[in-house]
Every structure is written in C-alpha cells, then in structure tokens.
Design a protein around this motif. Sequence first.
Motif, PDB file in Angstrom:
ATOM      1  N   ASP A  12     -20.830 -38.763  -1.068  1.00 17.51           N
ATOM      2  CA  ASP A  12     -19.645 -38.715  -1.934  1.00 17.51           C
ATOM      3  C   ASP A  12     -18.972 -40.086  -2.003  1.00 17.51           C
ATOM      4  N   TYR A  60     -18.710 -42.091  -5.454  1.00 11.26           N
ATOM      5  CA  TYR A  60     -17.390 -42.462  -5.973  1.00 11.26           C
ATOM      6  C   TYR A  60     -17.309 -43.974  -6.185  1.00 11.26           C
ATOM      7  N   HIS A  82     -19.145 -45.031  -9.236  1.00  9.08           N
ATOM      8  CA  HIS A  82     -18.433 -44.765 -10.496  1.00  9.08           C
ATOM      9  C   HIS A  82     -17.461 -45.911 -10.789  1.00  9.08           C
ATOM     10  N   LEU A 136      -8.001 -53.250 -17.997  1.00 10.97           N
ATOM     11  CA  LEU A 136      -8.891 -52.245 -17.393  1.00 10.97           C
ATOM     12  C   LEU A 136      -9.612 -52.836 -16.184  1.00 10.97           C
ATOM     13  N   GLU A 171     -17.412 -42.732 -16.402  1.00 10.41           N
ATOM     14  CA  GLU A 171     -17.266 -43.053 -14.979  1.00 10.41           C
ATOM     15  C   GLU A 171     -15.874 -42.690 -14.474  1.00 10.41           C
ATOM     16  N   GLN A 172     -14.886 -42.830 -15.358  1.00  5.35           N
ATOM     17  CA  GLN A 172     -13.520 -42.502 -14.950  1.00  5.35           C
ATOM     18  C   GLN A 172     -13.298 -40.982 -14.895  1.00  5.35           C
ATOM     19  N   ALA A 179     -15.620 -38.924 -14.179  1.00  2.00           N
ATOM     20  CA  ALA A 179     -16.371 -38.539 -12.974  1.00  2.00           C
ATOM     21  C   ALA A 179     -15.561 -38.841 -11.708  1.00  2.00           C
ATOM     22  N   SER A 180     -14.853 -39.976 -11.703  1.00  2.00           N
ATOM     23  CA  SER A 180     -14.013 -40.332 -10.548  1.00  2.00           C
ATOM     24  C   SER A 180     -12.902 -39.295 -10.365  1.00  2.00           C
ATOM     25  N   MET A 197     -14.208 -36.073  -8.981  1.00  2.00           N
ATOM     26  CA  MET A 197     -14.455 -36.134  -7.529  1.00  2.00           C
ATOM     27  C   MET A 197     -13.151 -35.979  -6.747  1.00  2.00           C
ATOM     28  N   ILE A 198     -12.080 -36.563  -7.262  1.00  2.00           N
ATOM     29  CA  ILE A 198     -10.781 -36.435  -6.579  1.00  2.00           C
ATOM     30  C   ILE A 198     -10.307 -34.980  -6.617  1.00  2.00           C
ATOM     31  N   LYS A 228     -13.432 -34.848  -3.073  1.00  2.00           N
ATOM     32  CA  LYS A 228     -14.541 -35.678  -2.613  1.00  2.00           C
ATOM     33  C   LYS A 228     -14.191 -37.162  -2.647  1.00  2.00           C
ATOM     34  N   ALA A 229     -12.986 -37.481  -3.102  1.00  2.00           N
ATOM     35  CA  ALA A 229     -12.539 -38.879  -3.171  1.00  2.00           C
ATOM     36  C   ALA A 229     -11.029 -38.887  -2.944  1.00  2.00           C
ATOM     37  N   PRO A 230     -10.454 -40.050  -2.551  1.00  2.00           N
ATOM     38  CA  PRO A 230      -9.043 -40.092  -2.139  1.00  2.00           C
ATOM     39  C   PRO A 230      -8.062 -39.766  -3.266  1.00  2.00           C
ATOM     40  N   GLU A 258      -5.026 -40.412  -3.493  1.00  2.00           N
ATOM     41  CA  GLU A 258      -4.086 -41.503  -3.799  1.00  2.00           C
ATOM     42  C   GLU A 258      -4.554 -42.374  -4.970  1.00  2.00           C
ATOM     43  N   ASN A 259      -5.844 -42.286  -5.324  1.00  2.00           N
ATOM     44  CA  ASN A 259      -6.364 -43.103  -6.438  1.00  2.00           C
ATOM     45  C   ASN A 259      -6.279 -42.410  -7.795  1.00  2.00           C
ATOM     46  N   ALA A 272      -4.381 -44.238 -10.636  1.00  2.00           N
ATOM     47  CA  ALA A 272      -5.101 -45.406 -11.172  1.00  2.00           C
ATOM     48  C   ALA A 272      -6.192 -44.964 -12.141  1.00  2.00           C
ATOM     49  N   HIS A 273      -6.932 -43.913 -11.780  1.00  2.00           N
ATOM     50  CA  HIS A 273      -8.018 -43.452 -12.660  1.00  2.00           C
ATOM     51  C   HIS A 273      -7.463 -42.863 -13.955  1.00  2.00           C
ATOM     52  N   LYS A 313      -4.741 -43.727 -15.430  1.00  2.00           N
ATOM     53  CA  LYS A 313      -4.298 -44.876 -16.234  1.00  2.00           C
ATOM     54  C   LYS A 313      -5.509 -45.572 -16.873  1.00  2.00           C
ATOM     55  N   LEU A 314      -6.564 -45.756 -16.074  1.00  2.00           N
ATOM     56  CA  LEU A 314      -7.794 -46.366 -16.592  1.00  2.00           C
ATOM     57  C   LEU A 314      -8.358 -45.547 -17.752  1.00  2.00           C
TER      58      LEU A 314
END
Lengths: 147, 147
Positions: free
Chosen positions: A30, A34, A37, A68, B44-45, B47-48, B51-52, B56-58, B60-61, B64-65, B67-68
């Motif tokens: 994972d 991540y 990505h 970006l 990719e964003q 997908a990120s 995962m959150i 499966k991913a932090p 706290e991000n 940011a994703h 916004k991206l």
Amino acid sequence: MMGDTAVLGRLAAVCMLVGLSIVASADEQDVIDYRQHVMTTLQEQTASIAMILQKKAPAENLGAHAKLLSLAAVTAKKTFDTKAPGGNAKPEVWSNAADFAKRMDALVAAADDQVKATGNAQTASAKNQAVLAACKGCHDAYMTPKK
Amino acid sequence: MMGDTAVLGRLAAVCMLVGLSIVASADEQDVIDYRQHVMTTLQEQTASIAMILQKKAPAENLGAHAKLLSLAAVTAKKTFDTKAPGGNAKPEVWSNAADFAKRMDALVAAADDQVKATGNAQTASAKNQAVLAACKGCHDAYMTPKK
C-alpha cells in the motif's frame, strides 16, 4: 517423534506467521502503491510543463501545472515517511535519510520557485531546469530504473 | 501524356500535401499526449484519494489530493478545447460539445466541493462519490476503453 496435536500446533503457528507476514507485506505494498500514484503525478506534471516549454501545449496552462507540481512535491516527500523499500525506491532512501530529505526539500523549493516564474518564458525555462535537476539528482541516487 | 516537368510538379505537390498532413498529425498527437498527461494526473489523484478513504494511506494528505484533483480538473477541461479525437477520446467529445462541457463543469464543481469537505471522513467519502460519478458518467459516454 511429535504427536498429531504437536504437529497441528506447529502448523497453526506457521500459518499464523505466514498470515502476519502477508498482512505486513500488504501494508508495505500500500505504501509503495500510494507513493507511486504521487510520483506518477509528478512525472505527468513535469511532462506537461516540458510540452508547454517546447510550445506543444498552451502556455496559458503553465501556471496551473507549476502549482500542481509544487503541491505534489510536498506530498511526495511525505510518501517516503514510512519505510517501504521496493517499487522503484532503493533502500538507501531510508539508510541515507538525511541526504534524501535534503534532496526532497530542494525539489519542493525548486518547484515553489517555479510557481513564481511562469509569466516569462525564459525565466520559466531556467526555473524548470532547476526542478528537473532536483528530480534527476535524486533519481540517480535513490531510484531503480522502471521495469 | 504529361511531360517530365508536369510529373515532377505533381509529385512535388503530393509530397507537400503529405508533408503538411504529417505536420498536422504531429500537432494532433501533441494535443492527445498533453491531454493524457493531465487525465493520468486525475487518475493518480483519484487513486490516492481512494487509498486514503480505504485507510491505506495517511488521512492527513486528503486535503492536498483534493486540491490537486480540483486544479487538475480545471486544466483537464481546457485540454479538450482543441479538437483532436484519438487516444481514449471519442469523436463525440466534439460533436456533443455542449453536453461534454456540462459534464466537465460538473466534475470541476464536484472536485471543488470535495476540497471543502476533507476534514470529516464521512462527508469526504460522500463528496468523493460525487466526483467518481462525474468521472464515470463522462467516461461511459466519451471514452474508449484503454488499450
């Protein structure tokens, strides 16, 4: 000789160990997925900027791509917080953590600097060279070639 | 019967036409390549973010994703300004331009809405469903499956 119960007990212990190891490995995968990505986002954004600087894509979008890339660079650094060698990341990312962090900070700074210089084609190109140099330096040291 | 000069003249004319057509086609490929860099960023964003939301991913991000994704969505719409069917884009993107634009605007709005809702996991998930529905609706109508 072990009795049936002892054999079953050992088997159960082995299964538990294998199970635990599969769980740990899924977590690491994972982290790697991540990270990839986010790194692919960086790659697609640098490619977009390259096309604009080569006059193959609309110049008016340069500011958006620079922004970006800058946002993605900040997130990219965080994706290496958890130690998970693999994918394209060499173990040295974590064994040389201080140098790696310094390089990621340099990327973030270069990307941030690029955001401020998207109005002038010549300055934009120079700032982009700094970003690409940060990418390349870090990839040369810490990235295994893509399969 | 044509004289040698007339034949050479026709040949030159054909070469020029072929030459021009190669140039036009390279330009179209640039439009497609650029568009795909931006669409891959969206992919990719999302997908990120997925995962959150799957833990499966932090977490706290997430901001940011979001916004991206929102920034990339605005740029994505612009990459279809120049008509260039191909890659994964059906010709209907341009023949149904009004509907396509409406769908891209809905994506931009949903992505923008998601930026404001990253603090709460449940709201974030609902907002993300709206983003993914905008992606899927447009892909179903206007995208050929990836090769």
